[in-house]
Scaffold this active site. Structure first.
Site, mmCIF file in Angstrom:
data_model
loop_
_atom_site.group_PDB
_atom_site.id
_atom_site.type_symbol
_atom_site.label_atom_id
_atom_site.label_comp_id
_atom_site.label_asym_id
_atom_site.label_seq_id
_atom_site.Cartn_x
_atom_site.Cartn_y
_atom_site.Cartn_z
ATOM 1 N N SER A 1 0.845 -1.191 0.000
ATOM 2 C CA SER A 1 0.000 0.000 0.000
ATOM 3 C C SER A 1 0.879 1.240 0.000
ATOM 4 O O SER A 1 1.676 1.449 0.923
ATOM 5 C CB SER A 1 -0.889 0.004 1.244
ATOM 6 O OG SER A 1 -1.370 1.308 1.466
ATOM 7 N N GLY B 1 1.192 -2.030 4.095
ATOM 8 C CA GLY B 1 1.718 -0.673 3.939
ATOM 9 C C GLY B 1 3.002 -0.498 4.709
ATOM 10 O O GLY B 1 4.106 -0.594 4.156
ATOM 11 N N PHE C 1 -6.085 5.045 8.306
ATOM 12 C CA PHE C 1 -4.674 5.295 8.638
ATOM 13 C C PHE C 1 -3.847 4.030 8.489
ATOM 14 O O PHE C 1 -4.342 2.934 8.783
ATOM 15 C CB PHE C 1 -4.559 5.804 10.082
ATOM 16 C CG PHE C 1 -5.327 7.076 10.308
ATOM 17 C CD1 PHE C 1 -4.743 8.316 10.053
ATOM 18 C CD2 PHE C 1 -6.650 7.036 10.723
ATOM 19 C CE1 PHE C 1 -5.469 9.494 10.227
ATOM 20 C CE2 PHE C 1 -7.387 8.211 10.897
ATOM 21 C CZ PHE C 1 -6.794 9.442 10.646
ATOM 22 N N GLY C 2 -2.592 4.213 8.087
ATOM 23 C CA GLY C 2 -1.653 3.100 8.063
ATOM 24 C C GLY C 2 -1.064 2.900 9.457
ATOM 25 O O GLY C 2 -1.269 3.726 10.353
ATOM 26 N N GLY C 3 -0.372 1.797 9.634
ATOM 27 C CA GLY C 3 0.400 1.580 10.852
ATOM 28 C C GLY C 3 -0.399 1.180 12.087
ATOM 29 O O GLY C 3 0.117 1.251 13.198
ATOM 30 N N ASP D 1 -6.600 -6.159 4.605
ATOM 31 C CA ASP D 1 -5.915 -4.867 4.598
ATOM 32 C C ASP D 1 -5.916 -4.281 6.004
ATOM 33 O O ASP D 1 -6.983 -4.042 6.581
ATOM 34 C CB ASP D 1 -6.682 -3.948 3.619
ATOM 35 C CG ASP D 1 -6.070 -2.565 3.481
ATOM 36 O OD1 ASP D 1 -4.985 -2.319 4.022
ATOM 37 O OD2 ASP D 1 -6.709 -1.729 2.799
ATOM 38 N N GLY D 2 -4.710 -4.046 6.540
ATOM 39 C CA GLY D 2 -4.588 -3.402 7.844
ATOM 40 C C GLY D 2 -3.798 -4.247 8.816
ATOM 41 O O GLY D 2 -4.224 -5.338 9.194
HETATM 42 C C1 DX5 Z 1 -5.971 1.920 5.790
HETATM 43 C C2 DX5 Z 1 -5.614 1.545 4.376
HETATM 44 C C3 DX5 Z 1 -4.529 0.565 4.270
HETATM 45 C C4 DX5 Z 1 -3.217 0.984 4.903
HETATM 46 C C5 DX5 Z 1 -2.632 -0.228 5.518
HETATM 47 O O1 DX5 Z 1 -7.181 2.573 5.819
HETATM 48 O O2 DX5 Z 1 -6.734 1.033 3.690
HETATM 49 O O3 DX5 Z 1 -4.336 0.111 2.949
HETATM 50 O O4 DX5 Z 1 -2.302 1.541 4.014
HETATM 51 O O5 DX5 Z 1 -1.505 0.124 6.229
HETATM 52 P P1 DX5 Z 1 -0.749 -0.892 7.187
HETATM 53 O O6 DX5 Z 1 -0.361 -2.078 6.370
HETATM 54 O O7 DX5 Z 1 0.388 -0.093 7.688
HETATM 55 O O8 DX5 Z 1 -1.736 -1.272 8.281
HETATM 56 ZN ZN ZN Z 2 -6.357 0.040 1.722
#
Ligand code: DX5
Ligand code: ZN
Length: 221
Positions: free
Chosen positions: A7, A198, A144-146, A176-177
């Site tokens: 991501s 991500g 949000f990521g992370g 995802d997540g």
């Molecule tokens: C969050 C996004 C994800 C995000 C995942 O709302 O849809 O795609 O980038 O990030 P990670 O892998 O860091 O949880």
């Molecule tokens: Zn996503």
């Protein structure tokens, strides 16, 4: 086959072309592109112009995750911008409008997908399953990521996997997540075959090693 979809939300946006090329060469299968409108989720990320530029810069499969209200308004434009797959949330509009949006995506010759947030029940995908190429189960609250992986989503992944086997065996199942080398095997065990990551890829210095670690653990299952 297990597919890895880095991501770009965690990538360096000032060097997106190089970041994309790095994960392509490292064997990533899809490029996951998160679009946020500040309404459906409390964050704003990127939109159509970035997807157009990515389309010109790479032949990678662009998996576009729309975290936007009433996606019917925009799906055609995301297809035209170069998405290969357009992913919309079942929570983002009425059932009728989600159906219409899926039809528009398919008329454009692109793949269509629906996504469910952690608090949405598995059954919410049923009205759309037979017209989808992929179902995405969020394993964090979108925006949000992370964030940390929500293990309480595993039973839902499992039930959606059974629904897919029964009604749409060619449909892919994405998560995802919070996916990393430790959580990926749990998702694969529950039936997922596309793993979005991500921070576990772009947050690492060596992206090739990061992708390899996730894939190796996932295929051991
Ligand atoms: C969050 C996004 C994800 C995000 C995942 O709302 O849809 O795609 O980038 O990030 P990670 O892998 O860091 O949880
Ligand atoms: Zn996503």
């Amino acid at each position: 086959m297990i597919k890895i979809a880095p991501s770009i939300l965690s990538a360096n946006f000032a060097a997106l072309g190089d970041e994309t090329e790095e994960v392509r060469v490292a064997g990533a299968d899809y490029l996951h592109v998160d679009v946020m409108d500040g309404l459906f989720v409390p964050n704003i990320s990127i939109g159509l112009p970035v997807i157009k530029c990515l389309r010109q810069a790479t032949d990678m499969f662009l998996d576009v995750h729309l975290m936007i209200e009433k996606p019917l308004r925009y799906v055609e434009r995301f297809c035209e911008a170069g998405a290969d797959l357009v992913n919309i949330h079942v929570e983002a509009d009425t059932e009728e409008n989600i159906r219409k949006a899926i039809e528009l995506i398919r008329w454009q010759g692109k793949k269509a997908a629906v996504t469910v947030k952690p608090r949405t029940r598995a059954e919410a995908i049923l009205p759309f399953l037979e017209s989808c190429d992929l179902i995405l189960v969020m394993t964090v609250e979108p925006g949000f990521g992370g964030q940390s992986f929500k293990a309480n989503q595993l039973p839902k992944i499992n039930s959606i996997c059974s629904m897919i086997e029964r009604y749409a065996p060619d449909c892919e199942l994405e998560v995802d997540g919070g996916i990393d080398e430790n959580t990926a095997p749990l998702c694969v065990q529950a039936g997922a075959n596309v793993l979005v990551a991500g921070s576990a890829v772009f947050g690492k210095k060596d992206r090739a090693a990061a992708i390899r670690a996730i894939r190796e653990n996932a295929v051991k299952v």
